[in-house]
Design an enzyme around this catalytic site. Structure first.
Site, PDB file in Angstrom:
ATOM      1  N   PHE A   1      -4.724   2.062  -0.995  1.00 50.19           N
ATOM      2  CA  PHE A   1      -5.020   1.922  -2.417  1.00 50.19           C
ATOM      3  C   PHE A   1      -6.520   2.008  -2.624  1.00 50.19           C
ATOM      4  O   PHE A   1      -7.278   1.307  -1.948  1.00 50.19           O
ATOM      5  CB  PHE A   1      -4.502   0.574  -2.932  1.00 50.19           C
ATOM      6  CG  PHE A   1      -3.024   0.372  -2.774  1.00 50.19           C
ATOM      7  CD1 PHE A   1      -2.153   0.657  -3.819  1.00 50.19           C
ATOM      8  CD2 PHE A   1      -2.489  -0.075  -1.572  1.00 50.19           C
ATOM      9  CE1 PHE A   1      -0.781   0.477  -3.680  1.00 50.19           C
ATOM     10  CE2 PHE A   1      -1.117  -0.254  -1.412  1.00 50.19           C
ATOM     11  CZ  PHE A   1      -0.258   0.023  -2.481  1.00 50.19           C
ATOM     12  N   GLU A   2      -6.943   2.851  -3.574  1.00 50.01           N
ATOM     13  CA  GLU A   2      -8.373   3.124  -3.721  1.00 50.01           C
ATOM     14  C   GLU A   2      -9.168   1.883  -4.114  1.00 50.01           C
ATOM     15  O   GLU A   2     -10.379   1.825  -3.910  1.00 50.01           O
ATOM     16  CB  GLU A   2      -8.600   4.236  -4.740  1.00 50.01           C
ATOM     17  CG  GLU A   2      -8.029   3.947  -6.122  1.00 50.01           C
ATOM     18  CD  GLU A   2      -7.618   5.226  -6.827  1.00 50.01           C
ATOM     19  OE1 GLU A   2      -8.423   6.166  -6.898  1.00 50.01           O
ATOM     20  OE2 GLU A   2      -6.461   5.292  -7.322  1.00 50.01           O
ATOM     21  N   VAL A   3      -8.507   0.893  -4.653  1.00 49.07           N
ATOM     22  CA  VAL A   3      -9.207  -0.352  -4.979  1.00 49.07           C
ATOM     23  C   VAL A   3      -9.833  -0.945  -3.713  1.00 49.07           C
ATOM     24  O   VAL A   3     -10.832  -1.671  -3.762  1.00 49.07           O
ATOM     25  CB  VAL A   3      -8.224  -1.334  -5.668  1.00 49.07           C
ATOM     26  CG1 VAL A   3      -7.183  -1.848  -4.693  1.00 49.07           C
ATOM     27  CG2 VAL A   3      -8.964  -2.476  -6.341  1.00 49.07           C
TER      28      VAL A   3
ATOM     29  N   ASN B   1     -13.633   8.485  -8.287  1.00 48.29           N
ATOM     30  CA  ASN B   1     -13.901   7.188  -7.652  1.00 48.29           C
ATOM     31  C   ASN B   1     -14.825   7.336  -6.451  1.00 48.29           C
ATOM     32  O   ASN B   1     -15.749   6.544  -6.266  1.00 48.29           O
ATOM     33  CB  ASN B   1     -12.579   6.542  -7.215  1.00 48.29           C
ATOM     34  CG  ASN B   1     -11.915   5.795  -8.357  1.00 48.29           C
ATOM     35  OD1 ASN B   1     -12.578   5.313  -9.281  1.00 48.29           O
ATOM     36  ND2 ASN B   1     -10.600   5.699  -8.315  1.00 48.29           N
TER      37      ASN B   1
END
Lengths: 258, 297, 297, 258
Positions: A52-54, B106
């Site tokens: 998960f990019e978080v 991101n």
């Protein structure tokens, strides 16, 4: 054995879960793919891992409902809680087997637009942007997008390529432009599943969801859609798949609302 | 004398002037410093540049309130609900003001902050190749099969964390997103925290200290300062609150009514929390980490 | 089946073939995997490229034993004693073998590993400008007022840590040097640990997990595997042991006698530790970290 | 008040400690500077902070003897235990006020050689290398080196510049070559203290340690050493300084061995 009563979102989740192979490292993303990962992990892919990019890696799906990938249940029991740049490092190395990207607009070559409808300087619609979408589209080994099947969303060519698929569809477009990952393998919509040739290029209709027709799909698609030689009916969610979906989305936050 | 503890209003007044470049919402969905953002709105801050990755509703609120001149981010909206209506109005109709957008992914916004942290003009990457983001963001340049991401150096990074001490040693846990590089890249950091703890707590685990204390300009003890975003070990995410904001902000009048109710009409975070059923959001199932031994002799 | 636990000899045999590029000693003075290095010597490994920052006596020992073809590092010697005598003999007299040296600074070797971790050909920096290291190391190129540091991608990183579980989730604490970037850059990681713990311990604190488990190929339970280097919470540094090595390695014969006594003449780490007064080095003053709450519901 | 009985190393530590200003962020390095930081912190610089490339920031000196910067007493109570690249980030930003570098060979322009004596391809002596020395020399605001004063160590020009001082001594050499930091301010030897002009350039003799003479210093220096108009005697360690040194190096590991 299949059941008849399921929502379009539940079918999409089931179909998406079948894209996950056992042992895959999956860049999960948001919304329906979070459920798809949970379903796959509990069925045919017990050795898959989720990224998960978080800044998380997991094996087991979270025990409770997730509104976002950063919700506390997704952190408890994680295999790794870290920085986004470390998660992206793994994807840049080619370690991510499958990524999911949510799409607002997709074209016949699998390019996604989640940035601007109309001219970027004066957009008619400003969409939220890439998030990690462009990173997944460029760096993951293969990826899948899910979206509502509407003629305004499935367009001949997107006006803005946020997350590149196969570009202009010319042979080896990704390789020529230095994109490391393999590109999109499927577009899962509310009506059907579109797939791409092995070497990439233009999407074609591979299966139509129960209760829908090729004619309807073509009418809702913004280009002259290629049809596979044998278009099958999308296998509906099994009872096990539905049970898993409803366990991880008990209130139907993701799968029983418009 | 060395203490950096102050009230939110003072921290925002002293360390976030108009025209500042402000990094916030750096852990994506969790630990979003909503209380600090609302104070920026109450103080009528103008011409800010906001920097972030996937940026949940707080960016939309600041834009709607007219605080923002430019957004440098990977995503702006409402993560569980979708579009950001104030963001749309600003971009599409220049309401309340025109907004400059510098789109990133991101990965690229993280690299832009690492470039600033290491004091180099840019860092190279293989992401964004083939994306039209390269066309619209002048801070991204393609060359030799790579994309060069120009450094982004925030004047201030604002972070909400679980605990900090009065000298600015911060403990945060859970996924960190781009928090670390933003803090290192920024000239200074404003910390808002659930718990103000004794230095013996933070210094008991120096590996968990997120930034060098030399970067931290202010420590604000603001329990619940991240609502409606989640805080590991303290609060769950208030999904309904995000949904309500999404629905009410669809039109300008609805947004302004929401703003009056939750920001302009409340003096501070304590008053805000008095209107939220925060007990229903409080995390009750505790999962304590196993300690480690820093024994030295 | 999923377990990655194995004996040192098997881990080195399976995952460090001749000609490998091996990163080790990544936390500088602490946590040096001496036991793993000595097993490399016992197994007669050849033509290795060693990668490290300030690299204490283990590099010197591996070079003296003829395991090494190239060193890519910021410093090679004996940190508390000074020069590395085997390193000198290899560079000055080609004894026991010629040695290729790729000089770096501490900062540039870190960046070389970050470049590999992010899969880019190089990263830019302002360090090394004006240094003759640019003249002798072909992996460093100056252009546009910056130095471009070429990526260094180890085949394997070997790390000694305080605790790990059988699936390769690692907890390490204290200063980390370039450990994290080396682990991310390497194709695989060999972990040697003081304590083999249950996954409930490592997963109780995912922020402290150093690498993604997918990078970890082997976990070796090797208490005391870092002697004579220090291990926070477990062992002090054995300064006298470094001094003894420095004195005895001054001449080839003395080095070979040392090697016979401490490496070739002992079958494994357990036997080695039987010859060390490790109790005198054990840390007795414990300083436990304050737990944090990963509560979620 | 000064005392007569001290070792050359104790004097060097005392002199080095006086280079630390209160509030400085000091890149400490190894050996004698670790003691110098401890002495300064306990005397005139109570607000100084120490940074260690191993990945540490401290305020208080370690409570026990340090053989290396990574010894456990230097970690306990640290303000930050992190990665080297984060520590280097602070220095690259210009946040490090003062750095210490150990030198094997230094020249009249303050360039340090810790790499090769003789040709790098066939060195007569292979020295350990830069470590963080080059980084400190290039990126810290000002730096100091300590070494044994021998004619073979203080040379006209080093054959290999590991850590640049003022290069060839020409005006603004550092600026023209893109070096961010200010350069060396002092060379502290076993015989004397050499200093540099405000804008850099060539070292000159500023003070001679008690019991030594200008004549002796010149004889042991490998170039025609410039002499300040008023060469003073280096103030010896005070009793307080000596007490602090001996508290942090109780066995004289660093200050009472050759």
């Amino acid at each position: 054995m299949a059941t008849s009563s399921h929502t379009p979102q539940e079918l999409m989740v089931a179909v998406a879960s079948r894209e996950i192979r056992d042992g895959d490292l999956v860049f999960v993303g948001m919304r329906l793919p979070i459920l798809a990962y949970a379903v796959a992990r509990n069925a045919h892919a017990p050795k898959a891992r989720g990224l998960f990019e978080v800044g998380l890696m997991r094996d087991q799906p979270a025990e409770a409902f997730l509104g976002t990938m950063g919700d506390p249940p997704n952190v408890a029991g994680a295999l790794w809680a870290t920085r986004m740049s470390n998660v992206m490092a793994l994807m840049a190395q080619g370690s991510v087997d499958l990524g999911f990207i949510g799409g607002a607009e997709v074209d016949r070559f699998g390019n996604l637009n989640t940035s601007y409808v109309g001219e970027p300087v004066h957009p008619t619609v400003k969409l939220p942007g890439s998030g990690g979408g462009a990173d997944i589209a460029i760096l993951s080994r293969r990826w899948v997008t899910l979206m509502s099947h509407e003629r305004r969303r499935l367009v001949d060519r997107v006006s803005f390529v946020t997350s590149p698929g196969y570009g202009d569809g010319s042979p080896h477009w990704r390789k020529r432009n230095g994109l490391l990952g393999g590109g999109p393998v499927a577009i899962i919509t509310t009506l059907c599943v579109l797939r791409f040739p092995e070497l990439g290029g233009e999407a074609h209709l591979a299966s139509v969801h129960p209760g829908h027709s090729v004619k309807e799909v073509r009418a809702e698609t913004g280009w002259d859609l290629k049809i596979a030689d044998e278009v099958i009916e999308t296998p509906p969610p099994t009872d096990d798949e539905l049970a898993a979906i409803r366990r991880f989305d008990p209130e139907g936050f993701w799968t029983r609302t418009a | 004398m060395l203490g950096k503890v102050m009230a939110m209003a003072e921290a925002i007044r002293r360390f976030v002037p108009d025209h500042s470049t402000v990094a916030l919402g750096l852990a994506l969905e969790p630990l979003i410093p909503f209380a600090a953002g609302h104070e920026l709105i109450r103080q009528g801050r103008r011409d800010l540049e906001l920097v972030g990755p996937i940026s949940d509703a707080l960016f939309d609120q600041l834009i709607g309130a007219g605080c923002v001149r430019r957004v440098t981010a990977a995503w702006v909206g409402n993560v569980s609900e979708g579009l950001g209506h104030c963001y749309r109005r600003a971009c599409e109709e220049r309401i309340p003001l025109p907004l400059e957008v510098r789109d990133h992914s991101n990965f690229s916004i993280s690299l832009a902050l690492w470039a600033a942290a290491w004091n180099v003009p840019s860092l190279p990457t293989r992401t964004l190749l083939g994306s039209d983001i390269l066309r619209t963001n002048p801070a991204l340049a393609a060359a030799d099969g790579l994309v060069h991401v120009a450094a982004v150096r925030p004047d201030v990074a604002i972070v909400h964390v679980q605990r900090a001490d009065e000298l600015g040693r911060v403990h945060a846990w859970g996924p960190m997103g781009i928090t670390e590089e933003a803090g290192l890249a920024a000239d200074r950091v404003i910390v808002t925290c659930e718990e103000l703890v004794d230095p013996s707590v933070t210094l008991s685990d120096p590996n968990r200290i997120l930034f060098p204390e030399t970067k931290v300009a202010a420590v604000v003890h603001e329990p619940g300062g991240a609502h409606p975003s989640p805080v590991q070990g303290f609060f769950k995410r208030d999904h309904a609150f995000y949904r309500d904001y999404a629905e009410r902000s669809r039109l300008v009048d609805g947004y302004l009514a929401w703003l009056e109710q939750w920001v302009m009409g409340v003096p501070d975070r304590a008053a805000y929390l008095g209107r939220v059923d925060s007990e229903a959001l409080r995390i009750l199932r505790h999962r304590m980490s196993e300690p480690v031994d820093y024994g030295d002799e």
